[in-house]
Scaffold this active site. Structure first.
Site, PDB file in Angstrom:
ATOM      1  N   GLY A 183     -33.179 -56.412  -0.795  1.00  8.77           N
ATOM      2  CA  GLY A 183     -34.318 -55.508  -0.791  1.00  8.77           C
ATOM      3  C   GLY A 183     -34.580 -54.765  -2.067  1.00  8.77           C
ATOM      4  N   GLN A 209     -29.228 -48.115  -4.179  1.00  8.67           N
ATOM      5  CA  GLN A 209     -30.166 -47.317  -4.963  1.00  8.67           C
ATOM      6  C   GLN A 209     -30.848 -46.271  -4.083  1.00  8.67           C
ATOM      7  OE1 GLN A 209     -32.914 -49.893  -7.229  1.00  8.67           O
ATOM      8  NE2 GLN A 209     -31.464 -51.552  -6.851  1.00  8.67           N
ATOM      9  N   VAL A 235     -31.500 -43.127  -1.511  1.00 10.62           N
ATOM     10  CA  VAL A 235     -30.963 -41.772  -1.405  1.00 10.62           C
ATOM     11  C   VAL A 235     -30.845 -41.331   0.048  1.00 10.62           C
ATOM     12  CG1 VAL A 235     -31.776 -41.108  -3.694  1.00 10.62           C
ATOM     13  CG2 VAL A 235     -33.270 -40.742  -1.719  1.00 10.62           C
ATOM     14  N   ASP A 236     -31.185 -42.216   0.984  1.00  8.83           N
ATOM     15  CA  ASP A 236     -31.024 -41.888   2.401  1.00  8.83           C
ATOM     16  C   ASP A 236     -29.581 -42.107   2.833  1.00  8.83           C
ATOM     17  OD1 ASP A 236     -30.637 -44.691   3.492  1.00  8.83           O
ATOM     18  OD2 ASP A 236     -32.620 -44.953   2.614  1.00  8.83           O
ATOM     19  N   HIS A 260     -28.303 -43.345  -7.142  1.00 10.73           N
ATOM     20  CA  HIS A 260     -29.392 -42.453  -7.524  1.00 10.73           C
ATOM     21  C   HIS A 260     -29.346 -41.110  -6.799  1.00 10.73           C
ATOM     22  CE1 HIS A 260     -31.796 -46.285  -8.773  1.00 10.73           C
ATOM     23  NE2 HIS A 260     -30.866 -45.952  -9.647  1.00 10.73           N
ATOM     24  N   TYR A 313     -38.697 -33.317  -2.135  1.00 14.41           N
ATOM     25  CA  TYR A 313     -37.460 -33.803  -1.511  1.00 14.41           C
ATOM     26  C   TYR A 313     -37.203 -33.145  -0.158  1.00 14.41           C
ATOM     27  CZ  TYR A 313     -36.746 -36.552  -5.628  1.00 14.41           C
ATOM     28  OH  TYR A 313     -36.925 -37.495  -6.617  1.00 14.41           O
ATOM     29  N   ARG A 373     -39.034 -35.545   1.992  1.00 13.25           N
ATOM     30  CA  ARG A 373     -38.289 -36.799   2.161  1.00 13.25           C
ATOM     31  C   ARG A 373     -37.128 -36.612   3.149  1.00 13.25           C
ATOM     32  NH1 ARG A 373     -41.890 -37.023  -0.235  1.00 13.25           N
ATOM     33  NH2 ARG A 373     -42.553 -37.889   1.748  1.00 13.25           N
TER      34      ARG A 373
END
Length: 230
Positions: free
Chosen positions: A175, A90, A92-93, A108, A57, A60
């Site tokens: 998407g 959904q 996480v950005d 999420h 992470y 990410r």
């Protein structure tokens, strides 16, 4: 007195962020081909090797700092002028927020937050995309972990998400494959008669009554804006 704006609820998945250059998980060449999913995104994986999960992470988060919101994110923000907008993502950005969307729910979790290992209600924002964490990291005396909903964990925001979906005058899906649960189940909570639109370049089979716009997120949203703003 102004007329009340219709409530537009949008459910977004990895496809909207892919246009900004964020690697998806399930597509060909996606992250799950590089990392075994249960090693880096499950409760068991975190228990076995927390250092690997923190590193995953951290990577990410660093990648997120190098990309920008795309036209699809911007169009959703622009729709706030005409609708009471709510985005349930959904992803996480933080691209929806950076584009200006004011009401965003992350089902999420979020890359730019961490939380206490011993208390899921203790959530801390990170200040920079270059911030890194490890199993030894602590805040206010609490060991921390990524603020991510791992596989094998409940989705704590889902009940609230279903209530928001049930209030939608218009519901839009962008998407996502409609195969990731429980997020895919949100469609079941939309009230009968509310228009539903599904934007995806490779759309899954959808229930009757759903209008499919076969296009990328940006191109599909341009078409949807033409429909909604006529």
């Amino acid at each position: 007195m102004t007329d009340k704006k219709p409530k537009l609820v949008v459910s977004t998945g990895a496809g909207i962020s892919a246009e900004s250059g964020i690697s998806t998980f399930r597509d060909a060449g996606g992250l799950w081909e590089q990392y075994p999913v249960m090693d880096v995104a499950s409760a068991d994986g975190f228990a076995r090797n927390p250092a690997l999960v923190h590193r995953f992470y951290n990577e990410r988060r660093a990648a997120l700092g190098k990309v920008r919101p795309n036209r699809a994110h911007e169009l959703l923000h622009e729709l706030e002028e005409h609708f009471d907008m709510y985005v349930i993502t959904q992803n996480v950005d933080d691209l929806h927020e950076r584009a200006g969307s004011s009401q965003v729910m992350h089902l999420h979790g979020e890359l730019m937050k961490v939380r206490a290992v011993d208390d899921p209600d203790l959530i801390y924002p990170l200040s920079d995309y270059s911030d890194t964490t490890s199993p030894e990291s602590s805040i206010d005396g609490h060991r921390i972990r990524p603020h991510i909903v791992f596989f094998q964990e409940a989705v704590p925001m889902f009940e609230l998400a279903t209530r928001i979906a049930a209030e939608a005058d218009i519901f839009v899906i962008i998407g996502t494959s409609l195969a990731v649960y429980p997020a895919a189940a949100l469609l079941n909570y939309v009230r009968q008669g509310a228009p539903v639109y599904y934007i995806d370049p490779n759309p899954s089979k959808v229930p009757d009554g759903v209008t499919v716009i076969q296009a990328t997120a940006s191109d599909g949203l341009k078409k949807l804006c033409d429909i909604l703003l006529k």
